[in-house]
Design a protein around this motif. Structure first.
Motif, short mmCIF file in Angstrom:
data_model
loop_
_atom_site.label_atom_id
_atom_site.label_comp_id
_atom_site.label_asym_id
_atom_site.label_seq_id
_atom_site.Cartn_x
_atom_site.Cartn_y
_atom_site.Cartn_z
N ARG A 143 6.76 1.49 0.36
CA ARG A 143 6.63 2.95 0.15
C ARG A 143 5.30 3.34 -0.48
N ASN A 145 1.61 4.74 -0.88
CA ASN A 145 0.81 5.75 -0.18
C ASN A 145 -0.61 5.20 -0.03
N THR A 147 -2.89 6.39 2.31
CA THR A 147 -3.57 7.32 3.20
C THR A 147 -5.09 7.21 3.03
N GLU A 163 8.02 1.15 5.08
CA GLU A 163 7.99 2.58 4.76
C GLU A 163 6.68 3.01 4.09
N GLU A 165 2.88 4.51 3.85
CA GLU A 165 2.13 5.56 4.54
C GLU A 165 0.68 5.10 4.67
N GLY A 167 -1.62 6.54 7.01
CA GLY A 167 -2.29 7.50 7.87
C GLY A 167 -3.80 7.46 7.69
N GLU A 183 9.18 1.11 9.68
CA GLU A 183 9.02 2.53 9.43
C GLU A 183 7.67 2.87 8.78
N ALA A 184 6.71 1.98 8.87
CA ALA A 184 5.37 2.29 8.36
C ALA A 184 4.71 3.30 9.28
N GLU A 185 3.85 4.16 8.73
CA GLU A 185 3.20 5.21 9.51
C GLU A 185 1.69 4.98 9.55
#
Length: 397
Positions: A143, A145, A147, A163, A165, A167, A183-185
């Motif tokens: 989880r 972040n 980005t 999970e 992020e 981006g 579920e990684a983005e």
């Protein structure tokens, strides 16, 4: 004459402090700074102003404010830094193996070539942080972040990024082998030549990601989304993706038959209907046409398999070449760091030749389309290493 003397004196007042500042910013050996092993700073104790190469092994640093602090070369192995604030801090070459950075703020952190193997970064906020050439193998980053994080040439083998992020992450040639990334983005991520071998990408998202040369051999892409992803190649991947870019098809490897399964029965000449022996000319023509079409499809299938095999071989060869170029870049960084630590310099022409060779090798990799074209990158690395060897030869031991 007096004017010249006055001008010289004024310049000395300006330049001397600047020189001193540069000297103070010179690299130092890991752990050679303040000895703070096991120290507890959670009770209001003040940190020293100079933390460069400090030894903070096992220290308690939960919720401590490190904003814009310089911890270059610091040793923070197994330190507890839960919810600590490292905004715009410097951790280049630092040792954070096994450190606990749960829920820490790592925004715009600079951690080039930092060692974070086995570190815990669960729920960490690391927007725009930089980890080029860093080792995050086995790190737990659930989880997190990440980005716009820079992971160029970073190593994340076996890391847990479920999970997370990511981006707009810059992950060119990053190694995610065997990582957990459910579920990684990766929206709009730059992942050229990244490695996802045997990575679990179940339900991950790669919307508009740049994937030129990315290796998904053995990766699990069950329900993974690749909407508008560029240059996607899923050769060797497993599972059924949810979305693929327009024009991209994917056939998962055929599963091996279960032990004990009966082979499909094929009709023998005795099973053929007797009326086949008296076929009409029209039927014979139709059968001949069908046979011709079947042969055409077989030839096309063999050619397609050969093309896919050649593509897979080139991808493997390119990956080997990329790893060699990456190691060469790390050799340059290491020698540069050692020279700065020891306040020495090598011959400028050889040093420049090594840097030029590195740039030439990267450019050759970018342009290569066949195994033969990869030779240019190998030749550039070879000449660059020879230049580095000449630089090392004249340095004091």
């Amino acid at each position: 004459m007096r004017a010249l003397v006055a001008l010289s004196f004024a310049l000395s007042l300006v330049l001397v402090p600047a020189t001193a500042a540069n000297a103070a910013a010179a690299p130092c050996k890991k752990g050679s700074g303040p000895n703070l092993r096991g120290a507890d700073f959670t009770n209001g104790r003040q940190l020293p102003s100079d933390l460069r190469c400090a030894d903070l092994t096992g220290a308690k640093l939960d919720e401590v404010d490190f904003t814009q602090k310089d911890l270059t070369g610091a040793v923070l192995r197994n330190a507890s830094m839960k919810e600590a604030d490292f905004t715009q801090a410097h951790l280049e070459y630092a040792d954070l193996r096994g450190a606990d950075l749960t829920s820490a703020d790592l925004g715009q952190l600079r951690a080039k070539q930092a060692d974070l193997r086995g570190a815990t970064l669960v729920d960490a906020e690391a927007g725009q942080a930089e980890f080029p050439h860093a080792d995050l193998s086995g790190a737990v980053m659930t989880r997190a972040n990440l980005t716009q994080v820079t992971l160029t040439n970073a190593k994340l083998v076996g890391a847990d990024l479920n999970e997370a992020e990511l981006g707009q992450v810059k992950g060119r040639t990053a190694d995610f082998t065997r990582a957990k990334m459910k579920e990684a983005e990766f929206g709009q991520a730059q992942l050229q030549h990244a490695v996802f071998k045997e990575t679990d990408l179940t339900e991950a998202q790669f919307t508009q990601a740049e994937l030129q040369g990315a290796d998904f051999t053995g990766a699990v892409v069950e329900k993974t989304s690749f909407i508008q992803a560029d240059d996607l190649n899923l050769v060797g991947a497993r599972g059924n993706p949810a979305d693929l870019p327009t024009g991209v098809s994917f056939d998962p490897p055929a599963e091996e038959p279960e032990f004990g399964d009966e082979p499909s029965s094929k009709p023998t000449s005795r099973q053929l209907p007797a009326r086949v022996l008296g076929m009409s000319p029209a039927l014979l023509i139709a059968l001949a046409g069908g046979l011709g079409l079947s042969l055409t499809l077989i030839v096309w299938g063999l050619s397609h398999q050969r093309t896919r095999r050649n593509d897979a071989n080139f991808t493997m060869a390119r990956r080997v070449a990329e790893e060699d170029v990456t190691r060469f870049g790390e050799e340059i960084d290491t020698l540069d760091f050692d020279m700065k630590v020891n306040a020495v310099s090598g011959p400028s022409h050889d040093w420049r030749a090594a840097l030029d060779a590195y740039e030439a090798a990267k450019q050759a990799l970018y342009l290569a389309r066949t195994p033969e074209e990869l030779h240019a990158a190998a030749a550039a690395v070879h000449h660059g290493r020879q230049a580095l060897h000449r630089v090392r030869a004249v340095l004091p031991r």
